[in-house]
Design a protein around this motif. Sequence first.
Motif, PDB file in Angstrom:
ATOM      1  N   VAL A   4       0.849  -1.190   0.000  1.00 60.19           N
ATOM      2  CA  VAL A   4       0.000   0.000   0.000  1.00 60.19           C
ATOM      3  C   VAL A   4       0.883   1.237   0.000  1.00 60.19           C
ATOM      4  CG1 VAL A   4      -1.748   1.287   1.272  1.00 60.19           C
ATOM      5  CG2 VAL A   4      -1.849  -1.201   1.201  1.00 60.19           C
ATOM      6  N   THR A   5       0.538   2.221  -0.821  1.00 62.05           N
ATOM      7  CA  THR A   5       1.306   3.455  -0.902  1.00 62.05           C
ATOM      8  C   THR A   5       0.508   4.614  -0.320  1.00 62.05           C
ATOM      9  OG1 THR A   5       0.465   4.114  -3.076  1.00 62.05           O
ATOM     10  CG2 THR A   5       2.353   2.594  -3.035  1.00 62.05           C
ATOM     11  N   LYS A  11      -6.316   8.318  -1.920  1.00 61.39           N
ATOM     12  CA  LYS A  11      -7.497   7.995  -2.730  1.00 61.39           C
ATOM     13  C   LYS A  11      -8.610   7.429  -1.858  1.00 61.39           C
ATOM     14  CE  LYS A  11      -8.911   5.290  -6.777  1.00 61.39           C
ATOM     15  NZ  LYS A  11      -8.461   4.353  -7.843  1.00 61.39           N
ATOM     16  N   HIS A  12      -8.254   6.540  -0.903  1.00 60.23           N
ATOM     17  CA  HIS A  12      -9.246   5.910  -0.030  1.00 60.23           C
ATOM     18  C   HIS A  12      -9.919   6.942   0.881  1.00 60.23           C
ATOM     19  CE1 HIS A  12     -10.909   2.241   1.753  1.00 60.23           C
ATOM     20  NE2 HIS A  12     -10.770   2.819   2.947  1.00 60.23           N
ATOM     21  N   ALA A  13      -9.137   7.934   1.314  1.00 57.76           N
ATOM     22  CA  ALA A  13      -9.683   8.946   2.220  1.00 57.76           C
ATOM     23  C   ALA A  13     -10.311  10.115   1.476  1.00 57.76           C
ATOM     24  CB  ALA A  13      -8.577   9.462   3.142  1.00 57.76           C
ATOM     25  N   GLY A  14     -10.097  10.183   0.158  1.00 64.93           N
ATOM     26  CA  GLY A  14     -10.652  11.278  -0.617  1.00 64.93           C
ATOM     27  C   GLY A  14      -9.949  12.605  -0.363  1.00 64.93           C
ATOM     28  N   ARG A  37     -10.500  10.963   8.945  1.00 70.59           N
ATOM     29  CA  ARG A  37     -10.684  10.189   7.712  1.00 70.59           C
ATOM     30  C   ARG A  37      -9.369   9.552   7.262  1.00 70.59           C
ATOM     31  NH1 ARG A  37     -13.350  14.552   3.972  1.00 70.59           N
ATOM     32  NH2 ARG A  37     -12.404  13.235   2.356  1.00 70.59           N
ATOM     33  N   VAL A  38      -8.281  10.319   7.364  1.00 70.12           N
ATOM     34  CA  VAL A  38      -6.980   9.812   6.945  1.00 70.12           C
ATOM     35  C   VAL A  38      -6.520   8.668   7.846  1.00 70.12           C
ATOM     36  CG1 VAL A  38      -4.530  10.371   6.700  1.00 70.12           C
ATOM     37  CG2 VAL A  38      -6.267  11.971   5.869  1.00 70.12           C
ATOM     38  N   LEU A  39      -6.656   8.849   9.154  1.00 72.15           N
ATOM     39  CA  LEU A  39      -6.243   7.811  10.091  1.00 72.15           C
ATOM     40  C   LEU A  39      -7.072   6.536   9.908  1.00 72.15           C
ATOM     41  CD1 LEU A  39      -5.679   9.936  13.335  1.00 72.15           C
ATOM     42  CD2 LEU A  39      -3.947   8.947  11.823  1.00 72.15           C
ATOM     43  N   LYS A  40      -8.357   6.719   9.587  1.00 69.41           N
ATOM     44  CA  LYS A  40      -9.221   5.561   9.337  1.00 69.41           C
ATOM     45  C   LYS A  40      -8.764   4.821   8.081  1.00 69.41           C
ATOM     46  CE  LYS A  40     -14.038   4.226   8.503  1.00 69.41           C
ATOM     47  NZ  LYS A  40     -15.420   4.703   8.240  1.00 69.41           N
ATOM     48  N   ALA A  41      -8.384   5.575   7.061  1.00 65.77           N
ATOM     49  CA  ALA A  41      -7.906   4.958   5.820  1.00 65.77           C
ATOM     50  C   ALA A  41      -6.594   4.214   6.057  1.00 65.77           C
ATOM     51  CB  ALA A  41      -7.719   6.030   4.746  1.00 65.77           C
ATOM     52  N   GLU A  44      -7.523   0.962   7.834  1.00 68.98           N
ATOM     53  CA  GLU A  44      -8.242   0.008   6.990  1.00 68.98           C
ATOM     54  C   GLU A  44      -7.337  -0.612   5.926  1.00 68.98           C
ATOM     55  OE1 GLU A  44     -11.530   2.256   5.494  1.00 68.98           O
ATOM     56  OE2 GLU A  44     -12.746   1.964   7.304  1.00 68.98           O
ATOM     57  N   LEU A  45      -6.383   0.166   5.435  1.00 66.70           N
ATOM     58  CA  LEU A  45      -5.485  -0.333   4.392  1.00 66.70           C
ATOM     59  C   LEU A  45      -4.219  -0.968   4.971  1.00 66.70           C
ATOM     60  CD1 LEU A  45      -5.683   2.557   1.767  1.00 66.70           C
ATOM     61  CD2 LEU A  45      -6.910   0.378   1.749  1.00 66.70           C
ATOM     62  N   ASN A  46      -4.091  -0.887   6.300  1.00 69.11           N
ATOM     63  CA  ASN A  46      -2.907  -1.444   6.967  1.00 69.11           C
ATOM     64  C   ASN A  46      -1.632  -0.833   6.388  1.00 69.11           C
ATOM     65  OD1 ASN A  46      -1.754  -3.111   8.937  1.00 69.11           O
ATOM     66  ND2 ASN A  46      -1.394  -4.769   7.481  1.00 69.11           N
ATOM     67  N   TYR A  47      -1.637   0.491   6.309  1.00 69.07           N
ATOM     68  CA  TYR A  47      -0.520   1.224   5.699  1.00 69.07           C
ATOM     69  C   TYR A  47       0.542   1.578   6.731  1.00 69.07           C
ATOM     70  CZ  TYR A  47       2.073   5.171   3.705  1.00 69.07           C
ATOM     71  OH  TYR A  47       3.060   6.002   3.281  1.00 69.07           O
ATOM     72  N   TYR A  48       1.812   1.348   6.356  1.00 72.88           N
ATOM     73  CA  TYR A  48       2.938   1.732   7.198  1.00 72.88           C
ATOM     74  C   TYR A  48       3.801   2.723   6.433  1.00 72.88           C
ATOM     75  CZ  TYR A  48       1.632  -2.238  10.093  1.00 72.88           C
ATOM     76  OH  TYR A  48       0.937  -3.099  10.892  1.00 72.88           O
ATOM     77  N   PRO A  49       4.007   3.921   6.989  1.00 74.83           N
ATOM     78  CA  PRO A  49       4.831   4.925   6.287  1.00 74.83           C
ATOM     79  C   PRO A  49       6.244   4.415   6.051  1.00 74.83           C
ATOM     80  CG  PRO A  49       3.616   5.925   8.103  1.00 74.83           C
ATOM     81  CD  PRO A  49       3.449   4.439   8.239  1.00 74.83           C
ATOM     82  N   ASN A  50       6.825   4.801   4.955  1.00 76.62           N
ATOM     83  CA  ASN A  50       8.193   4.424   4.615  1.00 76.62           C
ATOM     84  C   ASN A  50       9.158   5.260   5.443  1.00 76.62           C
ATOM     85  OD1 ASN A  50      10.738   4.125   3.414  1.00 76.62           O
ATOM     86  ND2 ASN A  50       9.809   3.612   1.433  1.00 76.62           N
TER      87      ASN A  50
END
Length: 338
Positions: A4-5, A11-14, A37-41, A44-50
């Motif tokens: 996930v990028t 895009k998911h958070a709009g 909204r961003v934190l929820k996205a 949900e996407l299981n995103y980890y910052p690089n």
Amino acid sequence: MSNVTIKDVAKHAGVSIATVSRVINNNYYVSPEIEKRVLKAIKELNYYPNSIARSLKNDTTFTIGFIVSDISNDYFTSMTKAIEDVINKENYNMIVCSTDNKKEKELRYLKLLISRKVDGLILNTTGRNDDFISKLSNDLPVILVNRKVQDSAFRGDFIDSNNFEGAYTLTEHLLSSGHRKIAVINGDLSVSTGKERFEGFKKAMLQAGIEVGDDYVYRYDGDFTMESGYQGAAELLKLTDPPTAVVVMNNAMALGALKYFRVNKIKVPEDVSIASYGDIDNVELMYVQPSIVTLNARTIGRKAGEMLLERIKDRSIVNREVIYTPQLIVGNGVRRLI
């Protein structure tokens, strides 16, 4: 979802990529609704910052290195926790490495931490890579704990207890109890702790009229490990004329000596007295409690963390030295002969 990028999160958070970046880095105002909204996205996407990309952009990794000689020693475990408590408040993480007192291993870890672009380093050195560490200290904030770097070009801070005074006090405690056949189990004399503690021992003995030299029969030079303490006690107590007391120059070796006494049914303090440099964890639970001079790992760890953060923020700070005065705590491991 794998790979996930930040674009996917936006895009998911709009929202825009810049908005996601602001939420992650917390460096610009974002309305509570958008932030939610961003934190929820992200969740949900299981995103980890690089973290690598962030470090390149911000010129910081919010990571420090901590290199110790023996992580199995409770002293360094306690120190690690104290450092972590301090740096976590500033959102720093820590990488801990244990050298086993080996030059090559220390050098390998130093190069590893440099490659990881740590923001600073706390080091309990082997004393065998002084030139490399001295050069490194001119580019990276460095705090030395317990062991010095013998190089005038070193730039950084040093924290320790007064090794000479502590060993002197410990030895004088045994002498004042009537002991004269006092053995010393020490670590590596090439590092500052071993050398300074041995000098304190020699000074106290000399004032009692006993000269300690290379041929001193009640002497064992080890490597500050529990195994070293066990072996030292074995050699000294097997002498034809064994010592009446043993002063051990760190807590790990003291535990090793106590183990040897227990295994071989040598009674403390009836058969031999014991005193130790440095606190022994949970000593109050032990039947045998050696007299000790304090070497508080938590105090030194907290100070090391604080001084490193100061040096990271201000590279112009001149070299500093903090030396704590050890205090004698009398246990039940010393028998009075007079």
